[in-house]
Structure formats: C-alpha cells, structure tokens
Design a protein around this motif. Structure first.
Motif, short mmCIF file in Angstrom:
data_model
loop_
_atom_site.label_atom_id
_atom_site.label_comp_id
_atom_site.label_asym_id
_atom_site.label_seq_id
_atom_site.Cartn_x
_atom_site.Cartn_y
_atom_site.Cartn_z
N GLY A 126 -18.74 17.01 42.71
CA GLY A 126 -19.41 17.42 43.92
C GLY A 126 -19.29 18.90 44.15
O GLY A 126 -18.60 19.62 43.42
N SER A 127 -19.99 19.39 45.16
CA SER A 127 -19.97 20.79 45.52
C SER A 127 -19.94 20.91 47.03
O SER A 127 -20.45 20.06 47.75
N GLU A 128 -19.34 22.00 47.49
CA GLU A 128 -19.23 22.24 48.93
C GLU A 128 -19.76 23.62 49.24
O GLU A 128 -19.40 24.61 48.58
N PHE A 129 -20.62 23.71 50.25
CA PHE A 129 -21.20 24.98 50.65
C PHE A 129 -20.23 25.72 51.57
O PHE A 129 -19.73 25.16 52.54
N LEU A 130 -19.96 26.99 51.25
CA LEU A 130 -19.07 27.84 52.05
C LEU A 130 -19.91 28.96 52.64
O LEU A 130 -20.37 29.85 51.91
N ALA A 131 -20.12 28.91 53.93
CA ALA A 131 -21.07 29.83 54.56
C ALA A 131 -20.46 31.20 54.87
O ALA A 131 -21.10 32.23 54.67
N GLU A 132 -19.22 31.23 55.35
CA GLU A 132 -18.62 32.48 55.80
C GLU A 132 -17.83 33.16 54.68
O GLU A 132 -17.14 32.50 53.92
N PRO A 133 -17.93 34.49 54.60
CA PRO A 133 -17.20 35.21 53.53
C PRO A 133 -15.69 35.01 53.63
O PRO A 133 -15.00 34.94 52.60
N CYS A 220 -19.16 34.63 39.37
CA CYS A 220 -18.48 33.33 39.43
C CYS A 220 -16.98 33.54 39.41
O CYS A 220 -16.48 34.61 39.03
N VAL A 221 -16.27 32.51 39.83
CA VAL A 221 -14.82 32.42 39.64
C VAL A 221 -14.55 31.02 39.11
O VAL A 221 -14.96 30.03 39.73
N VAL A 222 -13.88 30.92 37.96
CA VAL A 222 -13.57 29.63 37.35
C VAL A 222 -12.06 29.49 37.26
O VAL A 222 -11.39 30.39 36.71
N ALA A 228 -14.98 25.79 40.23
CA ALA A 228 -15.63 27.09 40.13
C ALA A 228 -16.24 27.47 41.47
O ALA A 228 -16.49 26.61 42.33
N PHE A 229 -16.48 28.76 41.64
CA PHE A 229 -17.15 29.29 42.81
C PHE A 229 -18.33 30.13 42.34
O PHE A 229 -18.16 31.00 41.47
N ILE A 230 -19.51 29.87 42.89
CA ILE A 230 -20.72 30.58 42.48
C ILE A 230 -21.49 31.00 43.73
O ILE A 230 -21.35 30.39 44.79
N PRO A 231 -22.32 32.05 43.62
CA PRO A 231 -23.13 32.47 44.77
C PRO A 231 -24.12 31.38 45.17
O PRO A 231 -24.46 30.50 44.37
N ASP A 232 -24.59 31.47 46.41
CA ASP A 232 -25.55 30.48 46.90
C ASP A 232 -26.95 30.81 46.41
O ASP A 232 -27.44 31.92 46.57
N HIS A 233 -27.59 29.83 45.75
CA HIS A 233 -29.00 29.93 45.35
C HIS A 233 -29.79 28.75 45.90
O HIS A 233 -30.90 28.49 45.45
N VAL A 234 -29.21 28.05 46.89
CA VAL A 234 -29.84 26.84 47.43
C VAL A 234 -30.33 27.07 48.84
O VAL A 234 -31.49 26.79 49.17
N VAL A 235 -29.43 27.55 49.70
CA VAL A 235 -29.76 27.74 51.11
C VAL A 235 -30.45 29.09 51.27
O VAL A 235 -29.81 30.14 51.15
N ALA A 243 -21.20 31.05 49.36
CA ALA A 243 -20.93 30.56 48.00
C ALA A 243 -20.84 29.05 48.01
O ALA A 243 -20.81 28.39 49.06
N TRP A 244 -20.78 28.50 46.80
CA TRP A 244 -20.57 27.06 46.60
C TRP A 244 -19.26 26.86 45.85
O TRP A 244 -18.97 27.57 44.88
N HIS A 245 -18.49 25.90 46.32
CA HIS A 245 -17.27 25.49 45.63
C HIS A 245 -17.64 24.28 44.77
O HIS A 245 -17.90 23.19 45.30
N VAL A 246 -17.66 24.47 43.46
CA VAL A 246 -18.14 23.43 42.53
C VAL A 246 -16.95 22.72 41.91
O VAL A 246 -16.02 23.37 41.40
N MET A 247 -16.98 21.38 41.94
CA MET A 247 -15.89 20.59 41.37
C MET A 247 -16.37 19.58 40.33
O MET A 247 -15.59 18.78 39.84
N ASP A 248 -17.65 19.61 40.01
CA ASP A 248 -18.18 18.73 38.97
C ASP A 248 -17.78 19.28 37.60
O ASP A 248 -18.08 20.44 37.28
#
Length: 365
Positions: A126-133, A220-222, A228-235, A243-248
C-alpha cells in the motif's frame, strides 16, 4: 487356571511394553546386557523370574523368544540370525522412509515460504499520501532512524530550508554510525552550493557516498528496499513537497532500480567544487557533455535548456565555446567533431567500465 491366566496376562503386558518401547540399556537398536544374559539362560533351559520382565520384553520385541501360553515361565529361544536380519530390514525400511521425508523438507519449506512471504507482502503493501512537508520530513526521519542495511536518497525530497538540511545531516550521520550504507544522488548544480558541499564533505568522511548527475532523475528515498518515499504525481492540487510513502514490495524494488540506473550514470562527488574543466584543461564540464550529447542526437535546444535548468542564452554561449574549441562552423559540424573526439571515446569507455563494475559488484556497492 486363574494363575495361568494371570501369567499369560503378565507375559502379554511384557511383550506389549517391549513392542512399544523396543529399547534397552543401549537404546532402540541395541540389546541390553540383561536381555542378552536372559537369552543365554533361556537357551540353557532355565525359566524366567518376575525380575526378568524388562529383559524378556526386549527379547520379545526382537522376536528372539516366543512364549508358550501354557508355559509362560519357559520361553522358547528363536534363531538370532533370523531375528537380526528381520531387525535390520525393519531398521533400513524405517531409515529409508525417514530419509525420503527429510529429502522432501526443503521443497515443502520452499512451498510454504512462498505463501508466508506473500502474506507478509500483502500485510505491508500500500501507499500513504503525505500532504505536509513537515509530515514528509518526520516520516522519512522515522524510517531512516530504523534503517538496518541501506538508505538510498535522490534529492530533492522533503521539506525545504536550512533546518531540514541540518536534520537530514544528523539523520544520515546516525545511520552511518549504526553501519547503514548511505548513498545520495545530487543534481549537478549542487556542486556550486557551498552549504551542500560542506554537508557532502562531512558525511563522506563518515563513509557516505555521493554522486551528481546533470541529466534529470526522479527524487526518492528508499530504506532497506522495503519502503520508499516519492514525490506526488497523483493529486493535482497537492502542495509543494507533498509525497507518497510506498510500502508495496514490488513498487519499492522498481523505485530502487530506477535509483541504481541513475547512480550508474552519475559522477562521484566528495564535496569538491565543480571545475570548469577536468585537470589538464582538455576535458569538458558536465553541462557541456550533456549539451553535446543532445546536439548530436538532434534534441531541440529549448528542451536541452529546460532539462539542464539553464536559459537559451546560456546554452547558446556554451555552444559558441564548443564550436570555437573544435573550429566547427555549424552545429552539424560540431556534432561530427564531437563524435570523433577523444573526449567522446573516453566518455564511452568510462560508461562501459562503470557499467561493468556495477554489474560485477551488485546494487549495494
């Protein structure tokens, strides 16, 4: 008659005990000294006594004697050679069955491990959206603080500002102190920033690795190749530095491979400032190399300028310097001279050598 029944019951109990245990003083496959002595007495015609119960049970289990229900105290001795062969055959069959079961263990473990790993991946996906810096910085700091083996960082990602940079410096220093491998990929322009150079110099001295790349790459940060953490390209309306916190696991592996690809193409950096040209004055700057590569490929100059984060005027000036260097009257001539130059051949050789080392050493090197 009651006495005979009692004796037969006692003998049966002894035989049952021996059949279940099948052991003596020396273990399951050894006949005890008491059983051997009793066998010798039986072959001599002596009768058994109540104290001979355990030894008689062993002889019955080995089928070395038979008990006549009418004369339970006078067992009949059987051929020990036949009993030994029978015992050996039984043992060999049992060993073969146990060996077959043990040989199947790895396959069974592999099959069950696949289900177990899949269950772990599902539970951590899963992934979690992190809105605030601030939230992004805190979450990255927490993940890196628990890192066990490796942290890969492609900048920029996380909150801006000097405080955030200092926090990242402290975070990476603690990870290095725990023996974690820390690799950071920076943009080529950061070689001109004194504060970044100071940070790189300090962390390099502690074992961190840095490289710079003039071409674009994804931030990214892995951490341990598990999150991993990646910039937002969805919202589309997300704030800056969201950013998104990716756990998949599959997606994290894909992000890590993207980092490795950029890492292989990057230049090693120890915190030294960018030189106008390599030592000896015969080489090219990183930006000039990128401009020549795009020119030879026929890339539009506006795209090249945007990719390198420079203006068209700066790009034109660089092209003028390069044309003067090779005496090229046109861009086509410049591309031709570049293709035949020693610098181009050297860059090709360096790229091939780097790729070969990376392939031999593996991703973690």
């Amino acid at each position: 008659m009651d006495e005979d029944n009692s004796a037969r019951g006692e003998s049966g109990a002894r035989a049952d005990t021996g059949a279940r245990a099948g052991t003596g003083d020396g273990g399951r496959d050894a006949l005890s000294a008491a059983a051997r002595a009793l066998y010798a007495r039986i072959t001599g015609g002596e009768t058994t006594r109540p104290a001979d119960g355990p030894a008689l049970a062993e002889l019955l289990a080995w089928r070395l004697v038979a008990v006549d229900p009418d004369r339970p105290a006078a067992p009949v001795a059987l051929d020990p050679q036949e009993a030994g062969r029978r015992r050996l055959d039984e043992g060999l069959r049992e060993l073969a069955a146990r060996a077959a079961g043990m040989a199947a263990l790895p396959a069974v473990a592999d099959e069950l491990a696949l289900h177990f790993e899949r269950a772990k991946w599902r539970s951590g996906s899963g992934s979690e959206f992190l809105a605030e810096p601030e939230q992004v910085g805190a979450r990255i700091g927490e993940a890196v603080g628990r890192a066990a083996t490796e942290v890969l960082t492609a900048q920029p990602l996380g909150p801006p500002g000097a405080d955030a940079v200092e926090a990242a410096l402290d975070r990476d220093a603690r990870a290095l102190a725990r023996g974690v491998s820390v690799r950071t990929l920076c943009r080529d322009g950061e070689r001109d920033d004194p504060a970044t150079r100071d940070r790189v110099t300090r962390l390099t001295a502690r074992g961190a690795q840095f490289r710079t790349l003039a071409a674009p790459f994804q931030s990214c940060v892995v951490v341990d190749r598990r999150q991993a953490f990646i910039p937002d390209h969805v919202v589309g309306s997300s704030p800056t530095h969201a950013a998104w916190h990716v756990m998949d696991r599959a997606l994290v592996a894909f992000i890590a491979e993207g980092f490795e690809d950029a890492w292989r193409r990057a230049d090693i950096w120890y915190g030294d400032p960018r030189r106008a040209a390599p030592e000896g004055g015969t080489g090219l700057t990183h930006r000039q190399r990128e401009i020549l590569i795009d020119t030879a490929a026929g890339v539009d100059q506006r795209i090249t300028a945007r990719r390198l984060s420079i203006g068209l005027r700066t790009l034109t000036k660089e092209l003028g310097v390069l044309r003067a260097r090779w005496g090229a009257p046109t861009l086509a001539a410049l591309a031709y001279r570049w293709a035949l130059s020693a610098e181009r051949r050297r860059m090709t050789d360096e790229t091939a050598e780097t790729a070969g080392k990376a392939e031999t050493a593996g991703p973690g090197q």
